[in-house]
Design a protein around this motif. Structure first.
Motif, PDB file in Angstrom:
ATOM      1  N   ARG A  42      -9.638   0.205  -7.997  1.00  0.00           N
ATOM      2  CA  ARG A  42      -8.211  -0.092  -8.057  1.00  0.00           C
ATOM      3  C   ARG A  42      -7.657  -0.373  -6.658  1.00  0.00           C
ATOM      4  NH1 ARG A  42      -6.618   4.596 -10.898  1.00  0.00           N
ATOM      5  NH2 ARG A  42      -7.542   3.802 -12.809  1.00  0.00           N
ATOM      6  N   CYS A  43      -8.227   0.283  -5.659  1.00  0.00           N
ATOM      7  CA  CYS A  43      -7.703   0.168  -4.295  1.00  0.00           C
ATOM      8  C   CYS A  43      -8.322  -0.986  -3.506  1.00  0.00           C
ATOM      9  CB  CYS A  43      -7.931   1.482  -3.554  1.00  0.00           C
ATOM     10  SG  CYS A  43      -6.644   1.850  -2.354  1.00  0.00           S
TER      11      CYS A  43
ATOM     12  N   ILE B 229       0.840  -1.198   0.000  1.00  0.00           N
ATOM     13  CA  ILE B 229       0.000   0.000   0.000  1.00  0.00           C
ATOM     14  C   ILE B 229       0.880   1.254   0.000  1.00  0.00           C
ATOM     15  CG2 ILE B 229      -1.583   1.385   1.430  1.00  0.00           C
ATOM     16  CD1 ILE B 229      -2.863  -1.311   2.323  1.00  0.00           C
TER      17      ILE B 229
ATOM     18  N   ASN C 197     -10.255   3.604   0.297  1.00  0.00           N
ATOM     19  CA  ASN C 197      -9.161   4.158  -0.505  1.00  0.00           C
ATOM     20  C   ASN C 197      -8.027   4.571   0.425  1.00  0.00           C
ATOM     21  OD1 ASN C 197     -11.269   4.527  -2.832  1.00  0.00           O
ATOM     22  ND2 ASN C 197      -9.288   5.068  -3.707  1.00  0.00           N
TER      23      ASN C 197
ATOM     24  N   CYS D 124      -2.825   5.333  -8.996  1.00  0.00           N
ATOM     25  CA  CYS D 124      -3.842   6.319  -9.385  1.00  0.00           C
ATOM     26  C   CYS D 124      -3.181   7.678  -9.591  1.00  0.00           C
ATOM     27  CB  CYS D 124      -4.916   6.441  -8.304  1.00  0.00           C
ATOM     28  SG  CYS D 124      -5.744   4.894  -7.896  1.00  0.00           S
TER      29      CYS D 124
ATOM     30  N   CYS E 249      -5.369   6.637  -0.441  1.00  0.00           N
ATOM     31  CA  CYS E 249      -4.807   7.960  -0.713  1.00  0.00           C
ATOM     32  C   CYS E 249      -5.881   9.010  -0.475  1.00  0.00           C
ATOM     33  CB  CYS E 249      -4.344   8.061  -2.163  1.00  0.00           C
ATOM     34  SG  CYS E 249      -2.917   7.027  -2.515  1.00  0.00           S
TER      35      CYS E 249
END
Ligand code: SF4
Length: 224
Positions: free
Chosen positions: A132-133, A11, A116, A17, A118
């Motif tokens: 995506r996460c 992570i 998420n 992204c 970020c």
């Protein structure tokens, strides 16, 4: 390294992204006046807590000047103090405040994570960024072998939890609706809903400490 440790390392190194990488790093460079003298983390934020957790608390994403500054989820902002205050009252956290990665906070029986990793502009990841996460969350859930209850803070986390659990083979139809105090059985887990401890909710009284405590206590009762 444990699976949770491996996931955390992946992570922290993730740059998948482009929009969120640009945003999290720009926020970390520009900062905000009250934290102008601090080094921001500026990277994705992994989950945090007890590997033997039976309860998972799930948020949306790190806050720009909270988790994105300190490097620990729900740490360094008022939402975090509201959440960890509740976990402390319910016997799951060693202290009621969460200010920095080295502040000594220890969690017992609970893990805290987010859909998420970020900080997103406007607290809104796109559906593509969410998808995506999500594999990181799926791996955390799978690695938390004692996990039985997931408390989703807000509708985005509720939806993210259902998507992650569906990917792990626990799809439910029709999709349960989010609400404060909502509960749904999903495979071997119980999903519970709570309003997110954002300042918008806590300052207006939409979410009170007693309301959040009640959901956390319910989760504890379900797994005890
Ligand atoms: S949001 Fe998730 S997938 Fe996207 S860059 Fe951050 S850690 Fe990677």
């Amino acid at each position: 390294m444990s699976e949770l440790g491996s996931v955390a390392a992946e992570i922290i190194a993730c740059r998948a992204c482009p929009r969120l990488v640009e945003w999290r790093e720009r926020v970390a460079k520009e900062k905000v006046a009250r934290f102008a003298d601090q080094d921001y983390w500026g990277r994705p934020v992994p989950g945090f807590g007890d590997p033997a957790a039976r309860v998972l608390i799930l948020g949306l994403a790190p806050a720009a000047h909270g988790g994105n500054r300190t490097g620990r989820i729900f740490t360094g902002d008022r939402s975090g103090d509201f959440l960890y205050g509740s976990l402390h009252r319910c016997g799951l956290a060693s202290q009621p405040t969460s200010t920095a990665r080295d502040d000594g906070l220890r969690l017992r029986g609970v893990y805290v994570s987010a859909v998420n990793r970020c900080a997103p502009p406007g607290n809104r990841p796109t559906p593509q960024e969410r998808d995506r996460c999500l594999p990181f969350l799926e791996r955390e859930i799978a690695a938390l072998e004692a996990l039985r209850a997931i408390v989703a803070l807000g509708a985005f986390a509720w939806d993210g939890a259902l998507r992650a659990l569906a990917s792990l083979g626990h799809a439910v139809r029709p999709k349960p609706r989010f609400g404060h105090g909502a509960e749904a059985s999903v495979g071997p887990y119980v999903l519970l809903g709570a309003f997110h401890p954002s300042q918008q909710n806590t300052f207006t009284g939409k979410l009170t400490p007693a309301m959040l405590d009640a959901v956390v206590e319910r989760a504890i009762a379900l797994v005890s």
